[in-house]
Design a protein around this motif. Structure first.
Motif, short mmCIF file in Angstrom:
data_model
loop_
_atom_site.label_atom_id
_atom_site.label_comp_id
_atom_site.label_asym_id
_atom_site.label_seq_id
_atom_site.Cartn_x
_atom_site.Cartn_y
_atom_site.Cartn_z
N TRP A 164 46.10 42.09 38.87
CA TRP A 164 46.20 43.29 38.07
C TRP A 164 44.95 44.15 38.13
CZ3 TRP A 164 50.46 45.25 36.15
CH2 TRP A 164 51.56 44.42 36.02
N LEU A 165 43.81 43.59 38.49
CA LEU A 165 42.57 44.36 38.51
C LEU A 165 42.64 45.55 39.47
CD1 LEU A 165 39.71 44.71 37.40
CD2 LEU A 165 38.93 43.21 39.26
N PRO A 166 43.12 45.40 40.72
CA PRO A 166 43.22 46.58 41.59
C PRO A 166 44.14 47.66 41.02
CG PRO A 166 43.52 44.60 42.88
CD PRO A 166 43.48 44.18 41.44
N PHE A 167 45.24 47.24 40.40
CA PHE A 167 46.16 48.20 39.79
C PHE A 167 45.48 48.97 38.67
CE2 PHE A 167 49.21 49.04 36.35
CZ PHE A 167 50.02 49.97 36.99
N VAL A 168 44.78 48.26 37.80
CA VAL A 168 44.10 48.90 36.67
C VAL A 168 42.99 49.83 37.16
CG1 VAL A 168 42.63 48.45 34.65
CG2 VAL A 168 44.69 47.08 35.04
N LEU A 169 42.21 49.38 38.14
CA LEU A 169 41.13 50.21 38.66
C LEU A 169 41.66 51.48 39.32
CD1 LEU A 169 38.70 47.55 40.18
CD2 LEU A 169 38.33 48.95 38.17
N ASN A 170 42.69 51.35 40.16
CA ASN A 170 43.23 52.52 40.85
C ASN A 170 43.91 53.49 39.89
OD1 ASN A 170 42.35 51.79 43.39
ND2 ASN A 170 44.16 50.57 43.81
N ASP A 210 38.43 49.65 45.63
CA ASP A 210 39.10 48.65 46.46
C ASP A 210 38.15 47.49 46.79
OD1 ASP A 210 41.42 50.08 46.46
OD2 ASP A 210 41.18 50.89 48.49
N ALA A 211 36.86 47.79 46.86
CA ALA A 211 35.90 46.76 47.21
C ALA A 211 35.57 45.82 46.04
CB ALA A 211 34.62 47.40 47.72
N ILE A 212 35.68 46.31 44.82
CA ILE A 212 35.31 45.50 43.65
C ILE A 212 36.14 44.22 43.54
CG2 ILE A 212 35.31 45.47 41.12
CD1 ILE A 212 34.34 48.40 41.24
N PRO A 213 37.48 44.27 43.58
CA PRO A 213 38.24 43.02 43.49
C PRO A 213 37.98 42.07 44.66
CG PRO A 213 39.70 44.89 43.13
CD PRO A 213 38.38 45.43 43.57
N LYS A 214 37.76 42.63 45.85
CA LYS A 214 37.49 41.78 47.01
C LYS A 214 36.13 41.09 46.88
CE LYS A 214 40.44 44.35 50.09
NZ LYS A 214 40.57 45.18 51.25
N ALA A 215 35.15 41.81 46.36
CA ALA A 215 33.84 41.20 46.16
C ALA A 215 33.90 40.13 45.08
CB ALA A 215 32.82 42.28 45.78
N LEU A 216 34.62 40.40 44.00
CA LEU A 216 34.75 39.40 42.93
C LEU A 216 35.51 38.17 43.41
CD1 LEU A 216 35.46 41.72 39.87
CD2 LEU A 216 33.33 40.55 40.45
N LYS A 217 36.46 38.35 44.31
CA LYS A 217 37.19 37.21 44.89
C LYS A 217 36.27 36.40 45.80
CE LYS A 217 40.42 34.82 47.15
NZ LYS A 217 39.72 33.78 47.85
N SER A 218 35.46 37.09 46.59
CA SER A 218 34.58 36.40 47.53
C SER A 218 33.54 35.53 46.83
CB SER A 218 33.85 37.42 48.42
OG SER A 218 34.75 38.03 49.30
#
Length: 148
Positions: free
Chosen positions: A79-85, A61-69
């Motif tokens: 789609w990244l959170p969906f694919v990761l989860n 969950d932290a990876i997409p938020k960090a990449l957004k920041s």
């Protein structure tokens, strides 16, 4: 005595939530093909799954938020959170299945379960606020606070 009541109520609420989640996953996985030899094996499977899923989900969950920041992604809700989860759920269940002799799940069933849980998680996270960009004034205040 008052602290004991607070702790007992808190533990009871957490246990009820975990039992509900486990019951839901048990029913769903049973429908799609979970086979086990004893109830103890099933409890061990779900215990391992829950204990391993919590920290791994925190990371995914932290990876997409960090990449957004940092500006690599435009949104942390794509789609990244969906694919990761989905990938995390699939791999976690398959790894546990491979190490537990008394539990058997077909990979197709695991994939279906992972896709459904990934989609539900993706829909639930659509309501979360976007993390701020690194050039945001809030980040600069935090940076200045820690540098001084």
């Amino acid at each position: 005595m008052n602290k004991f009541k607070v702790v007992a109520i808190s533990i009871s609420i957490v246990l009820m939530i975990l039992i509900f989640i486990t019951f839901f996953e048990y029913i769903f996985l049973r429908i799609i093909g979970l086979q086990y030899n004893s109830f103890l094996d099933l409890v061990l499977f779900f215990t391992l799954y829950l204990l391993l899923e919590i920290p791994l989900t925190f990371i995914t969950d932290a990876i997409p938020k960090a990449l957004k920041s940092v500006g690599i992604l435009r949104t942390s809700k794509g789609w990244l959170p969906f694919v990761l989860n989905t990938t995390l759920t699939f791999l976690l269940i398959e790894v546990i299945d491979n190490f537990m002799i008394n539990i058997e799940i077909k990979w197709q069933s695991t994939l279906i379960f992972a896709l459904i849980t990934g989609f539900i998680g993706w829909k639930l996270k659509r309501e979360e606020d976007e993390p701020p960009h690194i050039d945001n004034e809030g980040f600069k205040k935090i940076d200045n606070k820690y540098r001084s």
